[in-house]
Design a protein around this motif. Structure first.
Motif, PDB file in Angstrom:
ATOM      1  N   ALA A 168       0.907  -1.184  -0.032  1.00  0.00           N
ATOM      2  CA  ALA A 168      -0.063  -0.027  -0.230  1.00  0.00           C
ATOM      3  C   ALA A 168       0.868   1.066  -0.083  1.00  0.00           C
ATOM      4  O   ALA A 168       0.635   2.240  -0.601  1.00  0.00           O
ATOM      5  N   GLY A 169       1.955   1.138   0.716  1.00  0.00           N
ATOM      6  CA  GLY A 169       2.944   2.385   0.869  1.00  0.00           C
ATOM      7  C   GLY A 169       3.585   2.685  -0.520  1.00  0.00           C
ATOM      8  O   GLY A 169       3.632   3.718  -0.729  1.00  0.00           O
ATOM      9  N   ALA A 170       3.774   1.421  -1.049  1.00  0.00           N
ATOM     10  CA  ALA A 170       4.543   1.323  -2.412  1.00  0.00           C
ATOM     11  C   ALA A 170       3.783   2.297  -3.216  1.00  0.00           C
ATOM     12  O   ALA A 170       4.281   3.074  -4.343  1.00  0.00           O
ATOM     13  N   ILE A 171       2.599   1.816  -3.455  1.00  0.00           N
ATOM     14  CA  ILE A 171       1.568   2.323  -4.576  1.00  0.00           C
ATOM     15  C   ILE A 171       1.148   3.896  -4.118  1.00  0.00           C
ATOM     16  O   ILE A 171       1.321   4.800  -5.007  1.00  0.00           O
ATOM     17  N   ASN A 172       1.244   4.088  -2.907  1.00  0.00           N
ATOM     18  CA  ASN A 172       0.813   5.403  -2.603  1.00  0.00           C
ATOM     19  C   ASN A 172       2.214   6.272  -3.025  1.00  0.00           C
ATOM     20  O   ASN A 172       2.045   7.640  -3.664  1.00  0.00           O
ATOM     21  N   ALA A 173       3.549   5.742  -2.651  1.00  0.00           N
ATOM     22  CA  ALA A 173       4.594   6.571  -2.996  1.00  0.00           C
ATOM     23  C   ALA A 173       4.836   6.553  -4.430  1.00  0.00           C
ATOM     24  O   ALA A 173       5.243   7.587  -5.227  1.00  0.00           O
ATOM     25  N   GLY A 174       4.284   5.785  -5.382  1.00  0.00           N
ATOM     26  CA  GLY A 174       4.183   5.786  -7.111  1.00  0.00           C
ATOM     27  C   GLY A 174       3.276   6.821  -7.281  1.00  0.00           C
ATOM     28  O   GLY A 174       3.529   7.591  -8.225  1.00  0.00           O
ATOM     29  N   LEU A 175       2.239   6.781  -6.574  1.00  0.00           N
ATOM     30  CA  LEU A 175       1.176   7.849  -7.231  1.00  0.00           C
ATOM     31  C   LEU A 175       1.602   9.043  -7.008  1.00  0.00           C
ATOM     32  O   LEU A 175       1.615  10.051  -7.771  1.00  0.00           O
ATOM     33  N   ARG A 176       2.289   9.428  -5.876  1.00  0.00           N
ATOM     34  CA  ARG A 176       2.850  10.726  -5.475  1.00  0.00           C
ATOM     35  C   ARG A 176       4.191  11.073  -6.607  1.00  0.00           C
ATOM     36  O   ARG A 176       3.897  12.271  -6.895  1.00  0.00           O
ATOM     37  N   ALA A 177       4.873  10.079  -6.686  1.00  0.00           N
ATOM     38  CA  ALA A 177       5.948  10.508  -7.687  1.00  0.00           C
ATOM     39  C   ALA A 177       5.244  10.542  -9.079  1.00  0.00           C
ATOM     40  O   ALA A 177       5.671  11.656  -9.850  1.00  0.00           O
ATOM     41  N   ALA A 178       4.181   9.942  -9.514  1.00  0.00           N
ATOM     42  CA  ALA A 178       3.440  10.265 -10.877  1.00  0.00           C
ATOM     43  C   ALA A 178       2.913  11.854 -10.692  1.00  0.00           C
ATOM     44  O   ALA A 178       3.032  12.221 -11.826  1.00  0.00           O
ATOM     45  N   MET A 179       2.220  11.900  -9.658  1.00  0.00           N
ATOM     46  CA  MET A 179       1.886  13.296  -9.514  1.00  0.00           C
ATOM     47  C   MET A 179       2.742  14.479  -9.559  1.00  0.00           C
ATOM     48  O   MET A 179       2.603  15.619 -10.076  1.00  0.00           O
ATOM     49  N   GLU A 180       3.816  14.231  -8.973  1.00  0.00           N
ATOM     50  CA  GLU A 180       5.022  15.077  -9.024  1.00  0.00           C
ATOM     51  C   GLU A 180       5.594  15.343 -10.399  1.00  0.00           C
ATOM     52  O   GLU A 180       5.893  16.464 -10.727  1.00  0.00           O
ATOM     53  N   ARG A 181       5.521  14.341 -11.008  1.00  0.00           N
ATOM     54  CA  ARG A 181       6.207  14.293 -12.373  1.00  0.00           C
ATOM     55  C   ARG A 181       5.470  14.866 -13.314  1.00  0.00           C
ATOM     56  O   ARG A 181       6.049  15.677 -14.234  1.00  0.00           O
ATOM     57  N   ASP A 182       4.163  14.871 -13.135  1.00  0.00           N
ATOM     58  CA  ASP A 182       3.233  15.339 -14.328  1.00  0.00           C
ATOM     59  C   ASP A 182       1.844  15.961 -13.778  1.00  0.00           C
ATOM     60  O   ASP A 182       1.208  15.314 -13.125  1.00  0.00           O
ATOM     61  N   SER A 183       1.857  17.271 -13.895  1.00  0.00           N
ATOM     62  CA  SER A 183       0.666  17.995 -13.341  1.00  0.00           C
ATOM     63  C   SER A 183      -0.640  17.416 -13.822  1.00  0.00           C
ATOM     64  O   SER A 183      -1.652  17.704 -13.225  1.00  0.00           O
TER      65      SER A 183
END
Lengths: 337, 374
Positions: A7-22
């Motif tokens: 769950a934490g990894a998916i959360n971190a992945g979502l965060r990274a994707a949101m930071e990468r692309d607005s």
């Protein structure tokens, strides 16, 4: 390397994707201040705001349908369906609109929508909260269907799914949400920032992984059953049977090559998934293995899965679901040949 | 025909009555004020061309050139009126009967027939015309329209401070669609997100054979009330009122005030599709009643009386309509069948192993016949 839960990894992945692309947005029920019923979006609303982490009306078809419209203008919505059994109001939008828009527009429209589905059972939940409907979607061309089994894949694949121009259904094994593992957070970032990153991400997401090498029996699993298959393999190791475990990772496309290569080596294949066996992913794998490795097989391809009955009350779920005994039973049966 | 409930003509905005007389509306007249005689002639021309094309398509279906045709006969005013209220950067989501709207968006009408000839499922690039592909799944596109409108809002195309730069979405659907969950969800999502979308319901009184009374016990516009969306009923056979109401609704949405529901009350003069048989479910008296309310005849009378429809113009448009019919007929027969492997194209944007494997197999299979004969 960092230790994370799935769950934490998916959360971190979502965060990274949101930071990468607005253009990346999250949409779903209770994903905002609450952080989702499984807390997979925990903290994202606070950091990215309600414009990008949108609590939607309680209507699954509406969520997917509006996500389609937003993606037509270049957004990359990541939709959370709260529970597997509640995806069916959106079945029409997913299969008739989302899956087919690229085709019917002859490539003029791409819909980079990701649909996250916490799926499968084993957590003592009530009715409609433990289902495995992936085969229903795999039957529809135009969708990619993936399921991570490890924190590393949870972190990588959610970002790859978001980067892919195709619609992706992302089945998250909810019983594995709190399993921990080591995660390399740099590799996928490098992949996605390089030229052709979206293509190589889509391609990587379309491949299975040999989770353990072996020579006597192949067990094909994905999502929640990968851990089970590895447990069976470890146990059998001490009893003289060498089991190869394939973590499928992707159901559509199915990585036939990796499965068939293993089948040719071991001659014995067992498919283990929580979804009902009848008309399921295992049946498709059995068919492909038979077509492409028939003369290498020592035994029929066996399936260990849910039964052709509605998912039972949780007092019975451990008998309904594939468990270690049933997997070992299947191994015994293929080794008889 | 003093119908009640969803078939009543109570509260309809009307600026041109069935005898062709101009009427005033205390609120909506101002939204038709900008119409010049040239505009009205353009409306008349577009309605005439739409009908000519429609009739040609029906003939082509009867001759076996099309698998199916979906006539818009009788709905020309609602479509041309609303279509002419659209401007950049608005975006249109049609259902599958909006041939008149397609014309206003610059779609070359014969191209629509590729879908009905079975060549492909969509034949224009939506972004080039701000006109999405036809959607056959009833009501599904109302959600796409809502999402698209939410995205326009995010992109700063609504209430930007420069009204001439603002845009909105207009989404077409029918009376039958109002029973769909998706349409109701679209109204809700649009309302809570204050999305700039005009829901334009053409109540043509029939969902194939079922009258609107099988869908509702109240006028369809009332559906907006429950979700807090302003709703208007307009005489859909009155092109001027259809324009005025749409003009207002789009301006309202572009200004950031939120969604609007417009019910254009009209009548499907033809069949649902060429596979339908309206004699089984409606009377000749009904059809005669609505023939007197023909949207083109009404506009013609008005323009004749006003002296703004000169014979030369009528003749010019008649020739253009004839030419369009002829070109449609010729074009349809020249379209080659798609190549067999086109069915594997654009299933995915990125390569997919199953599609690739099946395509490769199919190509080998096809080649085997050539080899067998060589």
């Amino acid at each position: 390397m960092t230790t994370m839960t799935l769950a934490g990894a998916i959360n971190a992945g979502l965060r990274a994707a949101m930071e990468r692309d607005s253009k990346v947005l999250l949409m779903g029920e209770d994903i905002g201040p609450l952080g989702g019923v499984f807390r997979v979006t925990d903290g994202l609303w606070k950091d990215f705001g309600g414009e990008r982490v949108m609590d939607t009306p309680l209507a699954e078809s509406g969520i997917v349908g509006t996500a389609i419209g937003m993606s037509m203008r270049g957004y990359r919505p990541v939709v959370e369906i709260q529970f597997d059994g509640f995806i069916f109001p959106a079945f029409d939008q997913i299969t008739t609109s989302l899956a087919k828009m690229h085709y019917r527009s002859r490539g003029a429209i791409t819909l980079p929508v990701v649909i996250r589905v916490p799926f499968a059972g084993g957590i003592g939940a009530v009715e409609h909260h433990s289902e495995s409907p992936e085969a229903l979607f795999a039957h529809t061309a135009g969708l990619r269907i993936v399921s991570p089994a490890t924190p590393q894949d949870g972190f990588d694949m959610i970002q790859q799914a978001i980067a892919s121009p195709d619609p992706v259904m992302f089945f998250e094994p909810k019983a594995r949400y709190w399993d921990k593992g080591e995660v390399d957070t740099d590799r996928v970032a490098a992949q996605l920032s390089s030229e052709g990153g979206a293509s190589s991400a889509t391609d990587e997401m379309a491949h299975a992984r040999v989770a353990r090498e072996g020579s006597d029996v192949t067990i094909v699993a994905y999502g929640p059953t990968v851990r089970l298959a590895l447990q069976a393999a470890a146990l059998l190791d001490g009893e003289g049977a060498s089991v190869e475990v394939i973590d499928l990772r992707t159901i559509s496309p199915l990585d036939t090559e990796t499965v068939v290569r293993s089948a040719r080596k071991t001659g014995r294949v067992i498919v283990v998934h929580e979804a009902p066996s009848a008309f399921g992913t295992g049946a498709e794998i059995a068919s492909r293995v038979t077509e492409e490795a028939f003369f290498h097989l020592h035994a029929p391809v066996l399936r260990v899965g849910g039964f052709h009955a509605p998912y039972p009350g949780s007092k019975l779920e451990h008998d309904y679901l594939p468990n270690l005994d049933r997997v070992l039973d299947a191994v015994d049966r293929v080794l008889m040949h | 025909m003093s119908a009640t409930g969803p078939l009543s003509d109570e509260g309809l905005i009307r600026l041109l009555d069935r005898t062709g007389a101009r009427l005033e509306d205390p609120f909506f007249s101002q939204y038709a004020k900008d119409l010049t005689d040239d505009d009205l002639r353009r409306f008349w021309r577009e309605m005439t061309l739409t009908r000519a094309f429609d009739n040609e398509a029906t003939s082509l279906q009867r001759q076996g050139e099309l698998g199916l045709w979906v006539p818009a006969l009788g709905q020309e005013a609602a479509q041309i009126g609303s279509g002419n209220a659209v401007r950049k950067p608005d975006f249109v989501f049609p259902s599958y009967r909006e041939h008149g709207v397609a014309l206003t968006r610059g779609i070359d009408l014969p191209v629509i027939l590729k879908m009905f000839r079975g060549i492909e499922h969509g034949s224009w690039v939506p972004s080039e015309h701000s006109f999405h592909l036809y959607t056959l799944v009833i009501g599904a596109h109302t959600l796409h329209a809502t999402g698209y409108a939410m995205a326009m809002d995010r992109d700063g195309l609504v209430a930007s401070g420069k009204p001439e730069n603002d845009g909105a979405v207009i989404c077409y659907f029918g009376d039958g669609a109002t029973s769909q969950g998706d349409v109701n969800e679209a109204l809700i999502f649009a309302a809570v997100n204050n999305a700039p979308v005009v829901f334009f319901c053409q109540n043509n009184q029939f969902a194939i054979s079922e009258p609107t009374t099988r869908q509702s016990r109240v006028p369809l516009a009332d559906r907006g009330k429950g979700v807090g969306i302003p709703s208007v009923r307009v005489d859909g056979n009155d092109v001027i009122a259809s324009y005025a109401v749409s003009n207002w609704a789009l301006q309202y949405a572009r200004s950031g005030a939120g969604p609007v529901l417009v019910e254009a009350f009209t009548y499907r003069m033809g069949a649902h599709t060429t596979s339908d048989d309206p004699t089984r479910y409606r009377t000749r008296a009904d059809e005669a009643y609505w023939a007197e309310r023909d949207p083109i005849a009404r506009l013609t009378t008005y323009m004749e009386n006003a002296g703004i429809l000169p014979d030369e113009y009528r003749e010019e448009v008649a020739q253009e309509a004839k030419g369009l019919g002829r070109r449609t007929r010729e074009l349809v027969k020249t379209w080659p069948a798609p190549s067999k492997t086109e069915m594997f194209e654009h299933v995915y944007a990125e390569p997919h192993a199953t599609v690739d494997a099946e395509r490769a197999w199919f190509e080998r299979y096809e080649r085997s016949f050539l080899e067998a004969h060589s």
